[in-house]
Design a protein around this motif. Structure first.
Motif, mmCIF file in Angstrom:
data_model
loop_
_atom_site.group_PDB
_atom_site.id
_atom_site.type_symbol
_atom_site.label_atom_id
_atom_site.label_comp_id
_atom_site.label_asym_id
_atom_site.label_seq_id
_atom_site.Cartn_x
_atom_site.Cartn_y
_atom_site.Cartn_z
ATOM 1 N N THR A 1 0.838 -1.194 0.000
ATOM 2 C CA THR A 1 0.000 0.000 0.000
ATOM 3 C C THR A 1 0.873 1.243 0.000
ATOM 4 O O THR A 1 2.061 1.187 0.277
ATOM 5 C CB THR A 1 -0.902 0.017 1.241
ATOM 6 O OG1 THR A 1 -0.075 0.046 2.401
ATOM 7 C CG2 THR A 1 -1.799 -1.196 1.292
ATOM 8 N N ASP A 2 0.269 2.360 -0.285
ATOM 9 C CA ASP A 2 0.988 3.628 -0.314
ATOM 10 C C ASP A 2 0.903 4.358 1.022
ATOM 11 O O ASP A 2 1.014 5.566 1.083
ATOM 12 C CB ASP A 2 0.435 4.520 -1.425
ATOM 13 C CG ASP A 2 0.784 3.988 -2.797
ATOM 14 O OD1 ASP A 2 1.765 3.232 -2.905
ATOM 15 O OD2 ASP A 2 0.083 4.323 -3.752
ATOM 16 N N PHE A 3 0.685 3.639 2.106
ATOM 17 C CA PHE A 3 0.582 4.266 3.411
ATOM 18 C C PHE A 3 1.897 4.132 4.155
ATOM 19 O O PHE A 3 2.623 3.163 4.009
ATOM 20 C CB PHE A 3 -0.531 3.615 4.245
ATOM 21 C CG PHE A 3 -1.898 3.879 3.686
ATOM 22 C CD1 PHE A 3 -2.523 5.097 3.901
ATOM 23 C CD2 PHE A 3 -2.555 2.927 2.945
ATOM 24 C CE1 PHE A 3 -3.770 5.348 3.382
ATOM 25 C CE2 PHE A 3 -3.802 3.172 2.424
ATOM 26 C CZ PHE A 3 -4.421 4.387 2.646
ATOM 27 N N PRO B 1 -0.975 17.106 -2.166
ATOM 28 C CA PRO B 1 -0.841 15.717 -1.700
ATOM 29 C C PRO B 1 -0.298 14.760 -2.766
ATOM 30 O O PRO B 1 0.472 13.867 -2.450
ATOM 31 C CB PRO B 1 -2.268 15.333 -1.301
ATOM 32 C CG PRO B 1 -2.955 16.627 -1.029
ATOM 33 C CD PRO B 1 -2.315 17.634 -1.929
ATOM 34 N N THR B 2 -0.675 14.955 -4.020
ATOM 35 C CA THR B 2 -0.184 14.041 -5.064
ATOM 36 C C THR B 2 1.324 14.173 -5.247
ATOM 37 O O THR B 2 2.019 13.178 -5.455
ATOM 38 C CB THR B 2 -0.893 14.309 -6.408
ATOM 39 O OG1 THR B 2 -0.766 15.697 -6.726
ATOM 40 C CG2 THR B 2 -2.365 13.939 -6.329
ATOM 41 N N ALA C 1 3.014 12.488 -2.240
ATOM 42 C CA ALA C 1 2.981 11.032 -2.404
ATOM 43 C C ALA C 1 4.011 10.576 -3.429
ATOM 44 O O ALA C 1 4.679 9.556 -3.241
ATOM 45 C CB ALA C 1 1.582 10.578 -2.819
ATOM 46 N N VAL D 1 7.505 10.589 -1.790
ATOM 47 C CA VAL D 1 7.698 9.427 -0.906
ATOM 48 C C VAL D 1 7.899 8.159 -1.734
ATOM 49 O O VAL D 1 8.787 7.365 -1.460
ATOM 50 C CB VAL D 1 6.494 9.276 0.063
ATOM 51 C CG1 VAL D 1 6.583 7.968 0.824
ATOM 52 C CG2 VAL D 1 6.441 10.463 1.014
ATOM 53 N N LYS D 2 7.121 8.004 -2.794
ATOM 54 C CA LYS D 2 7.251 6.821 -3.653
ATOM 55 C C LYS D 2 8.610 6.788 -4.340
ATOM 56 O O LYS D 2 9.203 5.739 -4.507
ATOM 57 C CB LYS D 2 6.120 6.804 -4.680
ATOM 58 C CG LYS D 2 6.050 5.510 -5.456
ATOM 59 C CD LYS D 2 4.816 5.471 -6.312
ATOM 60 C CE LYS D 2 4.718 4.115 -7.003
ATOM 61 N NZ LYS D 2 3.504 3.988 -7.783
#
Length: 116
Positions: A61-63, A104-105, A108, A111-112
């Protein structure tokens, strides 16, 4: 006349359970181990080990775990506070500071990009 040779016997293609894949991946990427040595030990191609790792990472997951720390009171004699940021310590390997104004995108994607 042509000659045809028919090979009989068990199929060479093996089916690995997810538990076996996880066990092999853990052994292959453990500190100090070598993927080629683990591949020889389990009689599996090194490319298959890397494929399993890509597949497992795609399922993640992306969390990420976030810890909220209360604000520290600012002394009156200090200069103006820097802009508010979210600071992420990622598995002790990297530290990422994201300004609160960041979409937010984009946050994210950053982080990815670090491979979390």
């Amino acid at each position: 006349m042509s000659h045809v040779t028919l090979l009989t016997g068990p199929e060479r293609r093996r089916r690995w359970s997810e538990e076996d894949q996880c066990r092999i991946l853990a052994a292959a990427f453990a500190p100090g181990s070598r993927v080629a040595a683990v591949a020889r030990q389990y009689d599996v191609a090194t490319s298959l080990i890397y494929k399993w790792r890509r597949t497992m990472r795609a399922r993640e997951t992306d969390f990420a775990e976030v810890v909220v720390v209360p604000d520290v009171p600012v002394a009156a004699s200090r200069p103006a506070a820097p802009p508010a940021v979210i600071e992420l310590a990622i598995a002790g390997k990297a530290r990422l500071r994201v300004p609160l104004a960041t979409p937010p995108t984009l946050a994210a994607a950053m982080v990815k990009a670090l491979g979390v």
